[in-house]
Design a protein around this motif. Structure first.
Motif, short mmCIF file in Angstrom:
data_model
loop_
_atom_site.label_atom_id
_atom_site.label_comp_id
_atom_site.label_asym_id
_atom_site.label_seq_id
_atom_site.Cartn_x
_atom_site.Cartn_y
_atom_site.Cartn_z
N ILE A 128 2.63 16.51 4.66
CA ILE A 128 2.92 17.30 5.84
C ILE A 128 4.42 17.22 6.11
O ILE A 128 5.13 16.43 5.49
N ARG A 129 4.90 18.04 7.06
CA ARG A 129 6.28 17.92 7.53
C ARG A 129 6.27 17.79 9.04
O ARG A 129 5.23 17.89 9.68
N ILE A 177 3.44 17.70 13.09
CA ILE A 177 3.71 16.80 14.21
C ILE A 177 5.13 16.99 14.71
O ILE A 177 6.05 17.22 13.92
N CYS A 178 5.30 16.91 16.02
CA CYS A 178 6.60 17.03 16.66
C CYS A 178 6.89 15.76 17.45
O CYS A 178 6.01 15.24 18.15
N ILE A 179 8.10 15.25 17.34
CA ILE A 179 8.57 14.22 18.26
C ILE A 179 9.36 14.94 19.34
O ILE A 179 10.36 15.58 19.07
N PHE A 180 8.85 14.85 20.57
CA PHE A 180 9.35 15.62 21.70
C PHE A 180 10.06 14.69 22.67
O PHE A 180 9.53 13.65 23.04
N ILE A 198 7.58 11.45 22.83
CA ILE A 198 6.13 11.48 22.68
C ILE A 198 5.75 12.33 21.48
O ILE A 198 6.46 13.29 21.13
N LEU A 199 4.64 12.00 20.86
CA LEU A 199 4.15 12.72 19.69
C LEU A 199 3.28 13.89 20.13
O LEU A 199 2.32 13.71 20.90
N ASP A 203 -0.65 21.76 16.53
CA ASP A 203 -1.79 22.65 16.79
C ASP A 203 -2.37 22.45 18.19
O ASP A 203 -3.41 23.00 18.54
N THR A 204 -1.66 21.67 19.04
CA THR A 204 -2.12 21.46 20.41
C THR A 204 -1.98 22.75 21.22
O THR A 204 -0.94 23.42 21.14
#
Length: 400
Positions: A128-129, A177-180, A198-199, A203-204
């Protein structure tokens, strides 16, 4: 100090051989695929070459954690990063491209075992990326205390709202996944304790990737810059990294090694471009003689060599000081390279464009995209002005 271990020398030779056999011959295909397919799709050549890199033992070299990566120090990795930086195609092939490298370092250093199992393991495998959402269009993000996005606790969840851009990789279909980074405690008297990271799984519900953003007209190469809106996005409280109010702490741990990587890649890119300039000036005839014999060209070649050597030595020194003193002890050195290396690369590549004439402004030889990379890095991970202000303050502090 500037000798490298036998392990690093061996990796250098293996990397150089891989570049000659697999990377350089496929660069034209990479640029063509990236342009034809656009930033929402994956260039097939990347997925073809990744297994070859992994089989060659040239995988995750950036990660100092020997349990996950090669166990190399910043200083050990720096010359390898320089080699990879010679081509836009190379870093991802070796699973050593931003922002995944920084995100993997964050997860390895600060993630819980559960977070690591879900996200770090597939990132390390290249399955994944990821993306990193920090910069916002509505504020001057060079001062990250300006960040306006919100992270609000609601029972066993956090609710996230924000508008981000230059969120690298968000348009990539493999991005999971995003680190926000946002404000979880906006009223805290300490402005550097207001933010958290936060992770956020991509697809949320409520996560919307609005568009790719062209960097100097390039989509996908040199960067998959993206605009993303987060609207009432709910994620489990367990997705918080390290704890509320520790976003700046994570950012500093993340950005230090990343700045070494960026600068050494730029050294490699500038070397590649100088090679192009030398070959071009030897073969191109203007006004009755090769342009290599024109005084201005000789002077530019000489100054390019000086600037590249200065940037390389300064960056290696910063890497060494990071390894021995830590990020905080090396903060002046890190700030200096983040100013010096992009400015060096911009100047060298500008001279390369001049040596190629009009052809230097198209991307037949990757020169225009090389310039775009160098120029964007005068802004990414902090603009020149912010780093210069820090360097100046640290210098003045010696005399107070």
């Amino acid at each position: 100090m500037f000798a490298f271990s036998p392990q690093v020398q061996d990796l250098q030779q293996r990397l150089l051989a891989f570049m000659d056999e697999h990377i350089y011959p496929n660069e034209d295909r990479y640029y063509n695929e990236a342009e034809a397919l656009g930033p929402w799709k994956v260039a097939p050549i990347l997925e073809e070459l990744k297994p070859k890199a992994r089989e060659a033992g040239l995988w995750n070299l950036f990660l100092p954690d020997s349990g996950h990566g090669a166990g190399l120090s910043n200083y050990d990795y720096a010359p390898l990063c320089e080699i990879m930086g010679r081509s836009h195609l190379a870093p991802e092939v070796f699973n050593c491209s931003a922002p995944d490298t920084g995100n993997m370092e964050v997860l390895a250093r600060y993630g819980t075992p559960e977070q690591q199992a879900r996200w770090l393991t597939p990132l390390l495998a290249g399955e994944i990326r990821s993306c990193f959402a920090m910069t916002e269009p509505a504020v001057a993000s060079s001062d990250a205390t300006n960040i306006a996005s919100s992270i609000v606790r609601d029972g066993d969840h956090y609710v996230i709202n924000g508008h981000k851009w230059y969120t690298t990789n968000a348009t990539d279909p493999r991005c999971r996944i995003c680190i926000f980074m946002g404000k979880s405690d906006p009223d805290n008297a300490d402005r550097h304790r207001q933010q958290s990271m936060i992770l956020v799984p991509m697809d949320t519900p409520g996560v919307k990737v609005v568009r790719p953003i062209a960097v100097f007209g390039f989509y996908g190469v040199p960067d998959r810059a993206s605009e993303v809106i987060f609207e009432n996005v709910r994620v489990p409280a367990a997705n918080m990294l390290l704890g509320e109010g520790r976003g700046f702490e994570i950012a500093q741990g993340r950005l230090g090694p990343g700045r070494i990587h960026h600068c050494m890649r730029l050294v490699g890119l500038a070397e590649r471009m100088l090679e192009r300039m030398c070959r071009r000036s030897l073969s191109r005839v203007a006004f009755g003689k090769p342009i290599a014999q024109q005084g201005v060209t000789l002077e530019r070649i000489a100054h390019a060599r000086i600037l590249i050597e200065q940037a390389r030595l300064l960056t290696l020194n910063a890497a060494h000081r990071m390894d021995t003193l830590g990020n905080k002890g090396a903060k002046a050195d890190i700030a200096m390279i983040k100013v010096a290396a992009p400015q060096m690369a911009c100047q060298v590549i500008d001279w390369v464009i001049q040596a190629h004439g009009g052809g230097g402004t198209n991307n037949d030889l990757g020169i225009a995209s090389a310039y775009a990379t160098a120029r964007l890095l005068r802004l990414a991970d902090g603009p020149d002005e912010v780093h210069c202000a820090q360097i100046g303050k640290l210098e003045l502090a010696k005399y107070r």
